[in-house]
Write a protein that holds these residues in place. Structure first.
Motif, PDB file in Angstrom:
ATOM      1  N   GLY A  62       4.816 -25.826  29.507  1.00 38.83           N
ATOM      2  CA  GLY A  62       6.188 -25.715  29.050  1.00 38.83           C
ATOM      3  C   GLY A  62       7.128 -25.120  30.081  1.00 38.83           C
ATOM      4  O   GLY A  62       8.353 -25.142  29.889  1.00 38.83           O
ATOM      5  N   MET A  63       6.591 -24.572  31.168  1.00 39.18           N
ATOM      6  CA  MET A  63       7.404 -23.997  32.236  1.00 39.18           C
ATOM      7  C   MET A  63       6.680 -24.212  33.562  1.00 39.18           C
ATOM      8  O   MET A  63       6.271 -23.264  34.236  1.00 39.18           O
ATOM      9  CB  MET A  63       7.636 -22.507  31.954  1.00 39.18           C
ATOM     10  N   ARG A 114      14.455 -13.357  36.870  1.00 38.79           N
ATOM     11  CA  ARG A 114      13.867 -14.304  37.823  1.00 38.79           C
ATOM     12  C   ARG A 114      12.352 -14.314  37.672  1.00 38.79           C
ATOM     13  O   ARG A 114      11.704 -13.283  37.859  1.00 38.79           O
ATOM     14  CB  ARG A 114      14.244 -13.922  39.254  1.00 38.79           C
ATOM     15  N   PRO A 115      11.741 -15.453  37.329  1.00 40.71           N
ATOM     16  CA  PRO A 115      10.279 -15.507  37.208  1.00 40.71           C
ATOM     17  C   PRO A 115       9.626 -15.551  38.586  1.00 40.71           C
ATOM     18  O   PRO A 115      10.064 -16.305  39.456  1.00 40.71           O
ATOM     19  CB  PRO A 115      10.034 -16.802  36.440  1.00 40.71           C
ATOM     20  N   ARG A 163      14.470 -18.857  30.664  1.00 40.84           N
ATOM     21  CA  ARG A 163      15.187 -20.115  30.445  1.00 40.84           C
ATOM     22  C   ARG A 163      16.707 -19.924  30.480  1.00 40.84           C
ATOM     23  O   ARG A 163      17.441 -20.811  30.921  1.00 40.84           O
ATOM     24  CB  ARG A 163      14.752 -20.731  29.115  1.00 40.84           C
ATOM     25  N   ASP A 164      17.159 -18.757  30.018  1.00 41.66           N
ATOM     26  CA  ASP A 164      18.597 -18.482  30.011  1.00 41.66           C
ATOM     27  C   ASP A 164      19.097 -17.954  31.352  1.00 41.66           C
ATOM     28  O   ASP A 164      20.296 -17.681  31.504  1.00 41.66           O
ATOM     29  CB  ASP A 164      18.941 -17.482  28.903  1.00 41.66           C
ATOM     30  N   GLY A 165      18.180 -17.766  32.309  1.00 38.27           N
ATOM     31  CA  GLY A 165      18.580 -17.330  33.637  1.00 38.27           C
ATOM     32  C   GLY A 165      18.895 -15.849  33.760  1.00 38.27           C
ATOM     33  O   GLY A 165      19.520 -15.425  34.734  1.00 38.27           O
ATOM     34  N   HIS A 166      18.431 -15.046  32.809  1.00 42.94           N
ATOM     35  CA  HIS A 166      18.733 -13.616  32.835  1.00 42.94           C
ATOM     36  C   HIS A 166      17.789 -12.836  33.740  1.00 42.94           C
ATOM     37  O   HIS A 166      18.131 -11.744  34.197  1.00 42.94           O
ATOM     38  CB  HIS A 166      18.675 -13.037  31.416  1.00 42.94           C
ATOM     39  N   TYR A 172       3.969 -13.101  32.006  1.00 41.81           N
ATOM     40  CA  TYR A 172       4.907 -13.506  33.052  1.00 41.81           C
ATOM     41  C   TYR A 172       5.371 -12.284  33.837  1.00 41.81           C
ATOM     42  O   TYR A 172       5.740 -11.261  33.249  1.00 41.81           O
ATOM     43  CB  TYR A 172       6.121 -14.208  32.439  1.00 41.81           C
ATOM     44  N   LEU A 173       5.353 -12.413  35.148  1.00 39.64           N
ATOM     45  CA  LEU A 173       5.909 -11.400  36.039  1.00 39.64           C
ATOM     46  C   LEU A 173       7.340 -11.821  36.345  1.00 39.64           C
ATOM     47  O   LEU A 173       7.578 -12.914  36.872  1.00 39.64           O
ATOM     48  CB  LEU A 173       5.105 -11.317  37.332  1.00 39.64           C
ATOM     49  N   VAL A 174       8.289 -10.951  36.009  1.00 40.71           N
ATOM     50  CA  VAL A 174       9.696 -11.275  36.223  1.00 40.71           C
ATOM     51  C   VAL A 174      10.381 -10.124  36.949  1.00 40.71           C
ATOM     52  O   VAL A 174       9.928  -8.975  36.920  1.00 40.71           O
ATOM     53  CB  VAL A 174      10.430 -11.559  34.895  1.00 40.71           C
TER      54      VAL A 174
END
Length: 320
Positions: free
Chosen positions: A228-229, A216-217, A211-214, A124-126
């Motif tokens: 799942g996402m 940004r994906p 998922r916890d919003g910490h 995942y790139l976040v």
């Protein structure tokens, strides 16, 4: 006359059939080049339990950790090539190590027979939430306007996450600043604090933060979205078709292992990958089983060697 000829042929064939003993004849050892408890170890143990149940012989996981998996790979390279000693290897161990080590004591395609792909995962790139971008095209435009000033963290130079980001930067035309840390958790801490702006890494580390919003994906590295996402788009669908980076774990045997044995293990691995106990374990680690024939898996490994080799050369990453 014809009946006598058929009998003669069957008698001649009988010794050849007897010369191929059933597999396995004794306990099978699966070497893992990493410590107990890591994802590859947990995955290997799930498959080992399924294989033991199918074969009726003990299947033992032997952790030979150290030197980025090199110690474990060497132990299997020199083992008797009869299928009773196998390596549960990783993409880093089998396709990135050859790309970065100047003096690696094994050659993946020369010293091993690819047997079966056990699990494949996505990255995942976040972004830190303060970075004013919400998707990959926006990031590319933002970074291109600020060459060398947008930073990303990784768990170390030459690891999968580092080279994956370099691969993405090369494909998109971004010039990013790499800041290595001592492990991915430290890099994540730096991302959350704003010390770095970007990170790409495995879902086991990043999906809870998403998922916890910490964080940004921005994108997922597989060709398909993760069920799942599903809200996170792929790199490929955001203007860079065909882009794919996966991490994986798989079975390898010593190179001279008889093809019939390799095929038999592959068939049993594919069957094991359909069992609920294996599926649950693999998916808990953020991966999915990917059934491939031995030929398909060998082609996949060759393509991975080429891809990571190119990424390491582009990033000028080498290790002794």
């Amino acid at each position: 006359m014809q009946r006598r000829a058929l009998i003669a042929c069957s008698l001649l064939a009988a010794p050849a059939l007897r010369a191929q003993p059933a597999f396995p004849q004794r306990a099978v050892r699966i070497v893992v080049g990493y410590p107990p408890g890591q994802t590859v170890d947990v995955t290997a143990r799930a498959y080992a339990a399924a294989l033991q149940q199918a074969w009726g012989q003990p299947v033992v996981v032997d952790n030979r950790s150290g030197a980025n998996g090199i110690i474990g790979a060497e132990a299997v390279k020199t083992a008797e090539a009869d299928g009773h000693t196998l390596l549960f290897g990783t993409s880093g161990q089998m396709t990135i190590n050859p790309a970065i080590y100047r003096r690696l004591p094994y050659d993946t395609m020369r010293d091993f027979a690819p047997v079966a792909l056990g699990a494949a995962s996505r990255l995942y790139l976040v972004a830190n939430k303060a970075l004013p971008v919400t998707n990959l095209p926006e990031l590319v435009a933002y970074a291109k306007a600020r060459p060398g000033r947008v930073s990303f963290g990784s768990g170390g130079t030459g690891i999968t996450a580092h080279l994956a980001m370099e691969m993405l930067a090369a494909r998109t035309g971004m010039e990013l600043l790499h800041i290595p840390y001592r492990g991915s958790p430290a890099a994540l801490t730096a991302l959350l604090s704003g010390e770095v702006q970007l990170m790409i890494d495995a879902g086991t580390l990043l999906t809870p933060q998403i998922r916890d919003g910490h964080v940004r994906p921005l994108a997922v590295s597989s060709l398909e979205r993760f069920a799942g996402m599903p809200e996170v788009p792929t790199v490929a669908e955001q203007g860079f078709p065909g882009f794919q980076v996966v991490t994986w774990s798989a079975l390898f045997a010593p190179a001279a292992t008889p093809p019939a044995v390799v095929e038999a293990i592959n068939a049993q691995m594919q069957a094991a990958g359909r069992l609920e106990m294996v599926l649950n374990t693999v998916r808990a680690g953020g991966s999915e089983p990917r059934p491939l024939s031995t030929e398909q898996f060998a082609d996949f490994v060759r393509s991975e060697l080429a891809q990571w080799g190119e990424a390491a050369r582009a990033a000028n990453v080498t290790a002794d």
